[in-house]
Design a protein around this motif. Structure first.
Motif, PDB file in Angstrom:
ATOM      1  N   ARG A   1      22.707  49.184  41.956  1.00 13.77           N
ATOM      2  CA  ARG A   1      23.099  49.183  43.358  1.00 13.77           C
ATOM      3  C   ARG A   1      24.460  49.856  43.526  1.00 13.77           C
ATOM      4  N   ASP A   2      24.789  50.119  44.744  1.00 18.31           N
ATOM      5  CA  ASP A   2      26.087  50.684  45.092  1.00 18.31           C
ATOM      6  C   ASP A   2      27.183  49.668  44.729  1.00 18.31           C
ATOM      7  N   PRO A   3      28.315  50.134  44.189  1.00 14.78           N
ATOM      8  CA  PRO A   3      29.393  49.204  43.835  1.00 14.78           C
ATOM      9  C   PRO A   3      29.857  48.335  45.013  1.00 14.78           C
ATOM     10  N   ALA A   4      29.812  48.853  46.222  1.00 19.50           N
ATOM     11  CA  ALA A   4      30.211  48.055  47.386  1.00 19.50           C
ATOM     12  C   ALA A   4      29.279  46.856  47.577  1.00 19.50           C
TER      13      ALA A   4
ATOM     14  N   LEU B   1      27.712  45.308  45.096  1.00 20.16           N
ATOM     15  CA  LEU B   1      28.091  44.389  44.026  1.00 20.16           C
ATOM     16  C   LEU B   1      29.329  43.593  44.429  1.00 20.16           C
ATOM     17  N   ILE B   2      30.327  44.269  44.959  1.00 19.87           N
ATOM     18  CA  ILE B   2      31.564  43.595  45.366  1.00 19.87           C
ATOM     19  C   ILE B   2      31.272  42.554  46.434  1.00 19.87           C
ATOM     20  N   ALA B   3      30.454  42.898  47.417  1.00 21.99           N
ATOM     21  CA  ALA B   3      30.106  41.950  48.476  1.00 21.99           C
ATOM     22  C   ALA B   3      29.336  40.754  47.912  1.00 21.99           C
ATOM     23  N   ALA B   4      28.393  41.004  47.007  1.00 17.40           N
ATOM     24  CA  ALA B   4      27.606  39.922  46.416  1.00 17.40           C
ATOM     25  C   ALA B   4      28.500  39.004  45.576  1.00 17.40           C
ATOM     26  N   ALA B   5      29.397  39.588  44.795  1.00 21.22           N
ATOM     27  CA  ALA B   5      30.313  38.781  43.980  1.00 21.22           C
ATOM     28  C   ALA B   5      31.181  37.900  44.877  1.00 21.22           C
ATOM     29  N   GLY B   6      31.632  38.433  45.997  1.00 17.96           N
ATOM     30  CA  GLY B   6      32.427  37.650  46.939  1.00 17.96           C
ATOM     31  C   GLY B   6      31.635  36.514  47.559  1.00 17.96           C
ATOM     32  N   ARG B   7      30.391  36.795  47.921  1.00 18.99           N
ATOM     33  CA  ARG B   7      29.541  35.747  48.510  1.00 18.99           C
ATOM     34  C   ARG B   7      29.334  34.595  47.534  1.00 18.99           C
ATOM     35  N   VAL B   8      29.040  34.927  46.289  1.00 17.02           N
ATOM     36  CA  VAL B   8      28.809  33.887  45.282  1.00 17.02           C
ATOM     37  C   VAL B   8      30.115  33.146  44.978  1.00 17.02           C
TER      38      VAL B   8
ATOM     39  N   GLN C   1      32.631  32.601  46.953  1.00 19.01           N
ATOM     40  CA  GLN C   1      33.040  31.742  48.065  1.00 19.01           C
ATOM     41  C   GLN C   1      32.117  30.542  48.277  1.00 19.01           C
ATOM     42  N   LEU C   2      31.070  30.443  47.506  1.00 14.74           N
ATOM     43  CA  LEU C   2      30.271  29.218  47.553  1.00 14.74           C
ATOM     44  C   LEU C   2      31.079  28.031  47.040  1.00 14.74           C
ATOM     45  N   THR C   3      32.041  28.291  46.172  1.00 10.47           N
ATOM     46  CA  THR C   3      32.851  27.202  45.617  1.00 10.47           C
ATOM     47  C   THR C   3      34.354  27.456  45.673  1.00 10.47           C
ATOM     48  N   HIS C   4      34.768  28.709  45.812  1.00 10.27           N
ATOM     49  CA  HIS C   4      36.191  29.061  45.778  1.00 10.27           C
ATOM     50  C   HIS C   4      36.469  30.081  46.879  1.00 10.27           C
ATOM     51  N   TRP C   5      37.010  29.639  48.001  1.00 11.75           N
ATOM     52  CA  TRP C   5      37.147  30.485  49.189  1.00 11.75           C
ATOM     53  C   TRP C   5      38.279  31.512  49.079  1.00 11.75           C
ATOM     54  N   GLU C   6      39.330  31.228  48.402  1.00 12.28           N
ATOM     55  CA  GLU C   6      40.571  32.011  48.423  1.00 12.28           C
ATOM     56  C   GLU C   6      40.334  33.508  48.186  1.00 12.28           C
ATOM     57  N   GLN C   7      40.981  34.325  49.018  1.00 16.52           N
ATOM     58  CA  GLN C   7      40.779  35.768  48.953  1.00 16.52           C
ATOM     59  C   GLN C   7      41.236  36.347  47.618  1.00 16.52           C
ATOM     60  N   ASP C   8      42.318  35.847  47.036  1.00 19.70           N
ATOM     61  CA  ASP C   8      42.734  36.334  45.721  1.00 19.70           C
ATOM     62  C   ASP C   8      41.633  36.104  44.697  1.00 19.70           C
ATOM     63  N   ASN C   9      40.937  35.016  44.823  1.00 15.63           N
ATOM     64  CA  ASN C   9      39.829  34.687  43.944  1.00 15.63           C
ATOM     65  C   ASN C   9      38.681  35.678  44.129  1.00 15.63           C
ATOM     66  N   VAL C  10      38.356  35.972  45.383  1.00  8.73           N
ATOM     67  CA  VAL C  10      37.306  36.945  45.688  1.00  8.73           C
ATOM     68  C   VAL C  10      37.682  38.317  45.137  1.00  8.73           C
ATOM     69  N   ASP C  11      38.949  38.692  45.309  1.00  9.22           N
ATOM     70  CA  ASP C  11      39.421  39.976  44.804  1.00  9.22           C
ATOM     71  C   ASP C  11      39.305  40.049  43.279  1.00  9.22           C
ATOM     72  N   ALA C  12      39.620  38.942  42.599  1.00  7.81           N
ATOM     73  CA  ALA C  12      39.498  38.912  41.137  1.00  7.81           C
ATOM     74  C   ALA C  12      38.046  39.114  40.720  1.00  7.81           C
ATOM     75  N   CYS C  13      37.116  38.519  41.439  1.00  8.44           N
ATOM     76  CA  CYS C  13      35.698  38.699  41.132  1.00  8.44           C
ATOM     77  C   CYS C  13      35.262  40.144  41.387  1.00  8.44           C
ATOM     78  N   ALA C  14      35.804  40.748  42.419  1.00 14.01           N
ATOM     79  CA  ALA C  14      35.481  42.157  42.708  1.00 14.01           C
ATOM     80  C   ALA C  14      35.952  43.062  41.577  1.00 14.01           C
ATOM     81  N   LEU C  15      37.141  42.770  41.073  1.00 16.35           N
ATOM     82  CA  LEU C  15      37.669  43.581  39.965  1.00 16.35           C
ATOM     83  C   LEU C  15      36.839  43.403  38.726  1.00 16.35           C
TER      84      LEU C  15
END
Length: 175
Positions: A147-150, A152-159, A161-175
């Motif tokens: 899939r397109d990397p974008a 993947l990044i969106a899916a990683a963020g969705r998963v 935020q099921l347990t960890h909402w913080e944006q820094d956390n989402v950004d770490a998952c994207a990286l």
């Protein structure tokens, strides 16, 4: 995926689970000296020899949904993941503090409620990052190799935020 790619993906999952099981006895302990050869043993939280921790246990429902060809944009797929997590966490030896707090506070097992509860908790405390969601990003990446990397990044963020909402956390998952 072709046969070689599938073989490598399976290898990634098996190696991750084996490493998690091997490391379970050392989790939350001091660093090992360079000359120590790790061996399987009983984990800090009572994991049996060769038993993986919450990290692999929570990755399995994600892998199952993806193996069924479902996408993490699908609310039914996310609902199934949350439902499996709730079932597992009721008797699990080890669940991260943040994750246990979220899963144990749910009235239902929908991803929408879980994400809402996670956001509420973050807004109340001002923080909700943790390595738990990062540990579940590998399976997401495997499911989005084609899939397109974008996406993947969106899916990683969705998963995440099921347990960890913080944006820094989402950004770490994207990286």
């Amino acid at each position: 995926m072709n046969a070689v790619q599938l073989d490598r993906a399976v290898g990634v999952v098996l190696a991750s689970a084996a490493g998690d099981a091997l490391g379970s006895q050392y989790e939350f302990g001091p660093a090992l000296a360079e000359d120590v050869t790790p061996q399987f043993g009983r984990g800090v939280f009572g994991h049996e020899i060769g038993e993986w921790t919450d990290d692999t246990s929570m990755a399995m429902p994600i892998l199952r949904v993806l193996a069924d060809g479902r996408a993490l944009e699908d609310s039914d797929a996310l609902d199934e993941i949350v439902a499996r997590w709730c079932e597992w966490s009721a008797t699990a030896k080890d669940v991260g503090v943040q994750t246990r707090g979220i899963l144990s506070s749910l009235a239902s097992t929908t991803a929408a409620e879980t994400t809402s509860r996670t956001e509420q908790q973050h807004r109340a405390t001002g923080r909700s990052a943790g390595n738990g969601s990062l540990m579940r990003t590998g399976p997401v990446a495997l499911g989005y190799l084609d899939r397109d990397p974008a996406e993947l990044i969106a899916a990683a963020g969705r998963v995440a935020q099921l347990t960890h909402w913080e944006q820094d956390n989402v950004d770490a998952c994207a990286l």
